[in-house]
Design a protein around this motif. Structure first.
Motif, PDB file in Angstrom:
ATOM      1  N   VAL A  44      46.414  31.446  35.726  1.00  0.00           N
ATOM      2  CA  VAL A  44      46.639  32.488  35.210  1.00  0.00           C
ATOM      3  C   VAL A  44      45.942  33.634  36.010  1.00  0.00           C
ATOM      4  O   VAL A  44      44.767  33.659  36.261  1.00  0.00           O
ATOM      5  N   ASN A  45      46.814  34.668  36.387  1.00  0.00           N
ATOM      6  CA  ASN A  45      46.289  35.840  37.428  1.00  0.00           C
ATOM      7  C   ASN A  45      46.173  36.979  36.323  1.00  0.00           C
ATOM      8  O   ASN A  45      47.104  37.593  36.032  1.00  0.00           O
ATOM      9  N   ALA A  46      45.106  37.323  35.821  1.00  0.00           N
ATOM     10  CA  ALA A  46      44.567  38.159  35.069  1.00  0.00           C
ATOM     11  C   ALA A  46      44.268  39.395  35.727  1.00  0.00           C
ATOM     12  O   ALA A  46      43.292  39.818  36.414  1.00  0.00           O
TER      13      ALA A  46
ATOM     14  N   GLN B 287      38.118  38.501  25.375  1.00  0.00           N
ATOM     15  CA  GLN B 287      38.941  37.162  25.834  1.00  0.00           C
ATOM     16  C   GLN B 287      39.881  36.651  24.920  1.00  0.00           C
ATOM     17  O   GLN B 287      40.195  35.599  24.670  1.00  0.00           O
TER      18      GLN B 287
ATOM     19  N   PRO C 168      42.252  34.139  26.916  1.00  0.00           N
ATOM     20  CA  PRO C 168      41.634  32.764  26.950  1.00  0.00           C
ATOM     21  C   PRO C 168      41.693  32.254  25.597  1.00  0.00           C
ATOM     22  O   PRO C 168      41.749  30.887  25.564  1.00  0.00           O
TER      23      PRO C 168
ATOM     24  N   ILE D 291      45.300  30.949  24.728  1.00  0.00           N
ATOM     25  CA  ILE D 291      45.494  29.818  25.127  1.00  0.00           C
ATOM     26  C   ILE D 291      44.601  28.480  24.740  1.00  0.00           C
ATOM     27  O   ILE D 291      45.359  27.476  24.529  1.00  0.00           O
TER      28      ILE D 291
ATOM     29  N   LEU E 262      41.028  24.799  29.671  1.00  0.00           N
ATOM     30  CA  LEU E 262      40.931  26.008  30.514  1.00  0.00           C
ATOM     31  C   LEU E 262      39.828  26.262  31.264  1.00  0.00           C
ATOM     32  O   LEU E 262      38.706  25.979  30.548  1.00  0.00           O
TER      33      LEU E 262
ATOM     34  N   ILE F  78      37.686  29.289  33.129  1.00  0.00           N
ATOM     35  CA  ILE F  78      37.718  30.856  33.660  1.00  0.00           C
ATOM     36  C   ILE F  78      36.925  30.773  34.840  1.00  0.00           C
ATOM     37  O   ILE F  78      35.640  30.612  35.088  1.00  0.00           O
TER      38      ILE F  78
ATOM     39  N   TYR G 158      36.873  26.214  26.464  1.00  0.00           N
ATOM     40  CA  TYR G 158      36.789  26.452  27.693  1.00  0.00           C
ATOM     41  C   TYR G 158      35.720  26.640  28.643  1.00  0.00           C
ATOM     42  O   TYR G 158      34.578  26.881  27.896  1.00  0.00           O
TER      43      TYR G 158
ATOM     44  N   TYR H  48      41.952  30.133  35.071  1.00  0.00           N
ATOM     45  CA  TYR H  48      42.122  31.696  34.604  1.00  0.00           C
ATOM     46  C   TYR H  48      41.090  32.348  35.520  1.00  0.00           C
ATOM     47  O   TYR H  48      40.310  32.439  35.438  1.00  0.00           O
TER      48      TYR H  48
ATOM     49  N   SER I 263      44.538  33.803  43.538  1.00  0.00           N
ATOM     50  CA  SER I 263      45.841  32.985  42.953  1.00  0.00           C
ATOM     51  C   SER I 263      46.796  32.585  43.801  1.00  0.00           C
ATOM     52  O   SER I 263      47.234  31.418  43.748  1.00  0.00           O
TER      53      SER I 263
ATOM     54  N   THR J 163      49.497  38.486  34.156  1.00  0.00           N
ATOM     55  CA  THR J 163      49.100  39.084  32.978  1.00  0.00           C
ATOM     56  C   THR J 163      48.693  40.322  33.171  1.00  0.00           C
ATOM     57  O   THR J 163      47.966  40.586  34.119  1.00  0.00           O
TER      58      THR J 163
END
Length: 223
Positions: free
Chosen positions: A57-59, A66, A69, A72, A85, A87, A112, A139, A165, A179
């Motif tokens: 996940v490219n935030a 959060q 996250p 998810i 997950l 982070i 996570y 993430y 990423s 995202t």
């Protein structure tokens, strides 16, 4: 013969039981109407959650509440997924996130973990490779790109324009879910998964092209 005929007849009329193969969870199975208020493109997340391999996940957005996250993690529990997950970010960012989780129960419920990318670069890269290969989710916080560059298999000493990423995506052959906040709203948009197979050329060219493509997605939300 009478007994044999009876047994054959009994077997013939015995109800047959058929087992259906496990179906992938649908959007409505995983996400609530409340989720749909705050996120768009949930079908893109569902697609990756249902897939056996890991993803990134490219935030682009700083999400200190959060919300993504948490979504998810909740979705993984709801769909009984084996995925977990993780982070990734610098120590300061992770400390802020941890402080926002107020109780031990909440920490356990979220399910996570955090990876400090300011540790030894080789160690962090190796850890990420292992987790992706096991089918988990990375993430990546937006500020991660400033302080960490994964090790990559290239003769060149530098890839001048890249995101963490895309380096991982191209090396590990896993998709990226980019995202960002939608223009003028607090709604988070989940773009279509970006596959490393969509790019050609040597490693550096693929990483460059994929980074450019993701940055264009970010710009598209500002118009």
């Amino acid at each position: 013969m009478g007994k044999l005929s009876f047994l054959l007849a009994e077997d013939y009329i015995k109800p047959k039981i058929y087992f259906k193969s496990k179906q992938s969870s649908t959007i409505n199975d995983i996400f609530t109407s409340e989720d749909k208020k705050y996120f768009s493109g949930l079908e893109n997340l569902a697609q990756l959650l249902n897939a056996p391999r890991g993803f990134i996940v490219n935030a682009f957005q700083i999400d200190y509440y959060q919300s993504l996250p948490r979504l998810i993690a909740k979705s993984l529990k709801k769909s009984h997924s084996f995925k977990k997950l993780y982070i990734l970010g610098p120590e300061l960012s992770l400390s802020i996130l941890k402080r926002s989780t107020k109780t031990i129960y909440e920490t356990q419920y979220n399910g996570y973990e955090y990876i400090n990318v300011e540790q030894d670069t080789d160690f962090v890269t190796s850890q990420c490779e292992k987790l992706i290969q096991e089918g988990h989710i990375l993430y990546i916080l937006p500020e991660t790109n400033v302080c960490w560059k994964p090790q990559y298999k290239s003769e060149s000493d530098d890839i001048p324009h890249s995101l963490c990423s895309t380096l991982l995506s191209q090396q590990l052959h896993v998709p990226i879910l980019a995202t960002a906040y939608e223009n003028g709203s607090e709604k988070i948009k989940l773009f279509s998964p970006d596959s490393p197979d969509s790019y050609s050329g040597d490693l550096e060219n693929r990483i460059f092209a994929q980074s450019e493509a993701l940055c264009r997605l970010l710009e598209s939300t500002k118009k």
